[in-house]
Scaffold this active site. Sequence first.
Site, PDB file in Angstrom:
ATOM      1  N   GLY A  50       0.814  -1.217   0.000  1.00 39.04           N
ATOM      2  CA  GLY A  50       0.000   0.000   0.000  1.00 39.04           C
ATOM      3  C   GLY A  50       0.845   1.264   0.000  1.00 39.04           C
ATOM      4  N   LYS A  51       2.143   1.125   0.295  1.00 33.60           N
ATOM      5  CA  LYS A  51       3.061   2.278   0.344  1.00 33.60           C
ATOM      6  C   LYS A  51       2.438   3.424   1.143  1.00 33.60           C
ATOM      7  CE  LYS A  51       5.588   0.908  -3.830  1.00 33.60           C
ATOM      8  NZ  LYS A  51       4.909  -0.384  -4.063  1.00 33.60           N
ATOM      9  N   ARG A  52       1.820   3.092   2.273  1.00 37.30           N
ATOM     10  CA  ARG A  52       1.149   4.087   3.096  1.00 37.30           C
ATOM     11  C   ARG A  52       2.157   4.967   3.820  1.00 37.30           C
ATOM     12  NH1 ARG A  52      -2.557   2.344   0.129  1.00 37.30           N
ATOM     13  NH2 ARG A  52      -4.591   1.796   0.955  1.00 37.30           N
ATOM     14  N   ASP A  70       3.093   5.032  -6.422  1.00 41.57           N
ATOM     15  CA  ASP A  70       3.578   3.791  -7.015  1.00 41.57           C
ATOM     16  C   ASP A  70       4.022   4.103  -8.432  1.00 41.57           C
ATOM     17  OD1 ASP A  70       3.960   0.870  -7.521  1.00 41.57           O
ATOM     18  OD2 ASP A  70       2.923   0.753  -5.607  1.00 41.57           O
TER      19      ASP A  70
END
Lengths: 305, 305
Positions: free
Chosen positions: A106-108, B110
Amino acid sequence: MMSFDRLQEKIDAMQNPTVVGLDPDLGNIPPQMLEKHVAEKGETLEAAASAVCEFNFGLIDALCDVVPAVKPQSAFFELLGPSGVLALKQTCDYAKEKGLYVICDGKRNDIDSTAQAYAGAYLGTVKVGSAELFPFDVDALTVSAYLGSDGIKPFIDMSAKYDKAVFALVKTSNPSSGELQDKRIGSQTLYTAVGDLMQEISAGTIGKYGYSRVGAVVGATYPEEMEFLRDRLRSTFFLVPGYGAQGGSAAEAAKAFDKNGCGAIVNSSRGIIAAWKKSGGDYQSAAREEALRMRDELRNAIGKY
Amino acid sequence: MMSFDRLQEKIDAMQNPTVVGLDPDLGNIPPQMLEKHVAEKGETLEAAASAVCEFNFGLIDALCDVVPAVKPQSAFFELLGPSGVLALKQTCDYAKEKGLYVICDGKRNDIDSTAQAYAGAYLGTVKVGSAELFPFDVDALTVSAYLGSDGIKPFIDMSAKYDKAVFALVKTSNPSSGELQDKRIGSQTLYTAVGDLMQEISAGTIGKYGYSRVGAVVGATYPEEMEFLRDRLRSTFFLVPGYGAQGGSAAEAAKAFDKNGCGAIVNSSRGIIAAWKKSGGDYQSAAREEALRMRDELRNAIGKY
């Protein structure tokens, strides 16, 4: 057992350091599968989300005795709205039921109570009245570190409480990753500074294989940087994108592993889940065959098993 | 009309450059509201999500003729699982229905098809069969730029197609923001490099007020950096967190505006949505009163209206 210890032992049990990226772009799903759900539910997000679930469950069934981990990519689920996020939850639950280690990609990133909310959502709990509920409850989450340690510490705290882990973006696999990440800061690069910071703030969380709760995303497409980082970040578990479709070879990915052949897991997404497009066979057999081929290739390159 | 032109005209119509951060931490919701939904649906994520919806709808009703924009914070919705993400969608839809400009604060990031999926989810469409569906369809999304231009261009392309915009993290408001962002790269800082890169890759997207489709998040808690960036990034619209609860003053936030008093919007979250905790009154009146107070304070500090 510490989260990355569990991951390492699953890898060793399967003799396979591969994580399958579940990137259910609708173009990766066999057309007749999507059509079946559209016939039932119309051309809706709900139909697409049901098809995504069926596809993922099938992949998990075909792969769960061959790979130790899956990495659902949140973006492709969010693209289907709230129904898609329900499919993400169902996919994570099914994968765990089948014994897989689940990394939500999720690359939160955020700060304070907001970072705590993300950490609670994916790695911990939320309290509603007197009930403690687990919203997604995956094993690990990818995060971005641009906000500094304020943005990572809430994830470390939650990970320690519920035995989870995170992977922070350090040196990514894409062509433009160097635009910012390779900038020189004194004698170092930015990605080195990020890697050092992550190692520093997670120093108190080392498990029995020597790795902390804060791993790093390091792309197989930059083998020199990989070698440098592997040598420098001795207590950092690596999640390695860029193998296969993006151009990284098994020999390049192998540089992510320590001298014992531990401390890393290599991702393949399209290469496995969309293997049916090349092979022409059914998607489950095609995925399994490609996963076995990748396993053997990695085994040879790492020279461990 | 270009996305930030629409935002600027809404700001001018209200004479109020405030965006209300919808951070529905359950602790910010009046307890009796949460209890009502728990009585109906049990101590479940669904109950919490319904309470969040009622709370947000009430805030939107109380504020939609006073503020031009809201910024739902995705983390607090994700914390309630798929039901929470449905509440996010419902909140965004209701806010748009009431004429508000909606900035989803997701800090997504992303590359390649994955960045396209995030862009489609929040700013564009997904195709299911022959239908083109809008999953969340907000006006703008916050994004992180650590991956470089590969990670931002898909958002720019989608924004151009559906007349949307993004805000990239440049200099954030938190105490540790300097750990990475203030690092010197040659004669510049990292946040300057990020700001420059964002301005460069969005150069072809300038609207009638002089701003491109890629805005920047710049915290009011760092007024010197704010002044420097305002002067440097002439075509970059600023989203300004850090006012109020985090310690930034109106005078500091005012440095985000250009010489015409345009080009920025100042966020307040807890200060407005949890004003009832301080005032003791009902949450809607308390939020409205604080929003009016903040408006007047910003007007004075900017000296425009």
